[in-house]
Write a protein that holds these residues in place. Structure first.
Motif, PDB file in Angstrom:
ATOM      1  N   ASP A   1       0.977  -1.465  -0.044  1.00  0.00           N
ATOM      2  CA  ASP A   1      -0.172   0.056  -0.178  1.00  0.00           C
ATOM      3  C   ASP A   1       0.669   1.414   0.111  1.00  0.00           C
ATOM      4  N   ILE A   2      -0.003   2.123  -0.735  1.00  0.00           N
ATOM      5  CA  ILE A   2       0.910   3.925  -0.629  1.00  0.00           C
ATOM      6  C   ILE A   2       0.055   4.626  -0.994  1.00  0.00           C
ATOM      7  N   VAL A   3       0.808   5.973  -0.107  1.00  0.00           N
ATOM      8  CA  VAL A   3      -0.302   7.191  -0.355  1.00  0.00           C
ATOM      9  C   VAL A   3      -0.232   7.935  -1.456  1.00  0.00           C
ATOM     10  N   ILE A   4      -0.831   7.775  -1.760  1.00  0.00           N
ATOM     11  CA  ILE A   4       0.254   9.814  -3.750  1.00  0.00           C
ATOM     12  C   ILE A   4      -0.855  10.490  -3.184  1.00  0.00           C
ATOM     13  N   ASP A   5      -0.055  11.893  -3.371  1.00  0.00           N
ATOM     14  CA  ASP A   5      -0.825  12.905  -2.834  1.00  0.00           C
ATOM     15  C   ASP A   5      -2.303  12.671  -2.500  1.00  0.00           C
ATOM     16  N   GLY A   6      -2.569  11.879  -1.127  1.00  0.00           N
ATOM     17  CA  GLY A   6      -2.440  11.845  -0.943  1.00  0.00           C
ATOM     18  C   GLY A   6      -4.435  10.923  -0.829  1.00  0.00           C
ATOM     19  N   ILE A   7      -3.679  10.164  -1.624  1.00  0.00           N
ATOM     20  CA  ILE A   7      -4.409   8.852  -2.657  1.00  0.00           C
ATOM     21  C   ILE A   7      -4.523   7.606  -1.770  1.00  0.00           C
ATOM     22  N   HIS A   8      -4.856   6.833  -1.853  1.00  0.00           N
ATOM     23  CA  HIS A   8      -4.424   5.190  -1.088  1.00  0.00           C
ATOM     24  C   HIS A   8      -4.459   4.235  -1.719  1.00  0.00           C
ATOM     25  N   VAL A   9      -3.569   4.012  -2.227  1.00  0.00           N
ATOM     26  CA  VAL A   9      -3.179   2.919  -3.702  1.00  0.00           C
ATOM     27  C   VAL A   9      -2.833   1.723  -2.941  1.00  0.00           C
ATOM     28  N   PRO A  10      -4.059   0.576  -2.947  1.00  0.00           N
ATOM     29  CA  PRO A  10      -3.581  -0.731  -2.220  1.00  0.00           C
ATOM     30  C   PRO A  10      -2.238  -0.998  -3.348  1.00  0.00           C
TER      31      PRO A  10
END
Length: 362
Positions: A246-255
């Protein structure tokens, strides 16, 4: 000696080994353009540069003379068909199962078969030469064979892997459309850009036919033009990366476990990263200018970046220096900068130019 010195020496050795084929193939292209200029006709730079690129790849990477400047074989068409097929499957996972697509799917399979049959012949010829103790070049083909294991331990899977690597390298090479966009880009910026790069070529190269590694290092402004061209017209418009967690990119959580598509084309044209992004300005890449980290990646980034990026940029600089040294090639009226996306970004109009000897305009 430092690690950096070792890398430099290795690269210099590679360039010196590749330099003669680069120059030889570029000279054949110049001969073709010389005839076009003598007859005061027009030329499709897209067609000529594609043939030149495949000629160079075949010679430098595989030690084979295709000579596509004279011979329009089925080989380039097969590569183009495979690229189109790859894009269709990537954009529609059910593409090959739809009845209306069966004729095209058949063409793609025939094209793949031609490439793999050609690859098998070239590999077998080289293996025979190696077994006979012949002197063989230290090129990509030799490395493909050595990486597959010894003849005694080689499995069917090893042989298929060699063919996979062969086809992959040629497909990747065909995606190298940088020279076509360079040919078009001279006409998209202020006239002083072309005049400045011509003067640099005149000062550094003069009338020499053999362009050396040191010469290329002195073509600083041409390098900036090349980089600006790649910013606006990245030949591979996107790349993908699998996320292991999981990673957060520009406030968006991406699983984790998903694939992300990263658009180098879009990033290179964003005001957030480049001021006046639709203006062709090579000085963005002046050594003193801020470095566009992680928003400029025409060859991708990290350990999975394009292995052929040095090859591509050297090839582009050699042929463009020779072109600028001898010819003027303004676009024919009516040509556009419209883009055709077939997995690579191609100039839709074909970059049709009026080729003239430089001394004709004096």
């Amino acid at each position: 000696m430092s690690k950096g010195d070792n890398i430099h020496d290795t690269f210099l050795e590679w360039f010196e080994r590749s330099n003669r084929p680069f120059n030889e193939r570029a000279e054949k292209l110049m001969t073709t353009l010389h005839d076009v200029a003598d007859n005061m006709t027009e030329a499709s730079m897209l067609h000529l540069m594609n043939s030149f690129t495949l000629d160079v790849i075949a010679k430098v990477a595989f030690g084979v003379d295709l000579d596509l400047q004279k011979d329009t074989s089925l080989f380039p068409n097969a590569i183009e068909t495979c690229l189109k097929g790859m894009v269709c499957i990537a954009r529609d996972i059910f593409f090959e199962y739809k009845l209306k697509n069966r004729p095209f799917v058949k063409k793609v399979r025939e094209a793949c078969r031609l490439l793999r049959t050609t690859g098998a012949k070239w590999i077998n010829d080289r293996k025979t030469a190696m077994q006979n103790g012949d002197d063989v070049p230290k090129d990509i083909l030799t490395q493909i064979i050595k990486s597959a294991g010894t003849e005694e331990s080689m499995t069917k899977e090893d042989e298929e892997l060699m063919l996979d690597n062969f086809v992959t390298f040629f497909i990747a090479g065909k995606k190298q459309l940088l020279i076509n966009w360079l040919s078009a880009s001279w006409n998209s910026g202020p006239p002083y850009i072309l005049e400045k790069v011509k003067k640099e070529v005149d000062d550094v190269v003069g009338m020499k036919q053999e362009i050396s590694y040191d010469d290329l290092g002195q073509l600083v402004y041409l390098s900036k033009v090349l980089k600006e061209t790649l910013r606006m017209y990245s030949t591979a418009p996107s790349t993908s990366r699998d996320l292991p967690k999981d990673i957060v990119i520009d406030g968006i959580h991406v699983p984790g476990g998903v694939s992300c598509i990263l658009s180098s084309y879009a990033a290179g044209r964003m005001e957030k990263f480049f001021k006046d992004p639709l203006t062709f300005d090579p000085d963005r890449f002046h050594p003193d200018a801020p470095k566009p980290y992680y928003c400029y990646y025409p060859f991708a980034l990290g350990p999975r970046s394009c292995l052929g990026q040095s090859f591509a940029q050297m090839e582009a600089k050699v042929v463009m220096a020779k072109l600028l040294q001898r010819f003027d090639f303004p676009l024919v009226p009516g040509q556009t900068f419209d883009i055709l996306d077939t997995g690579t970004l191609k100039p839709k109009s074909g970059v049709v130019c009026s080729v003239r000897h430089r001394d004709q305009n004096k």
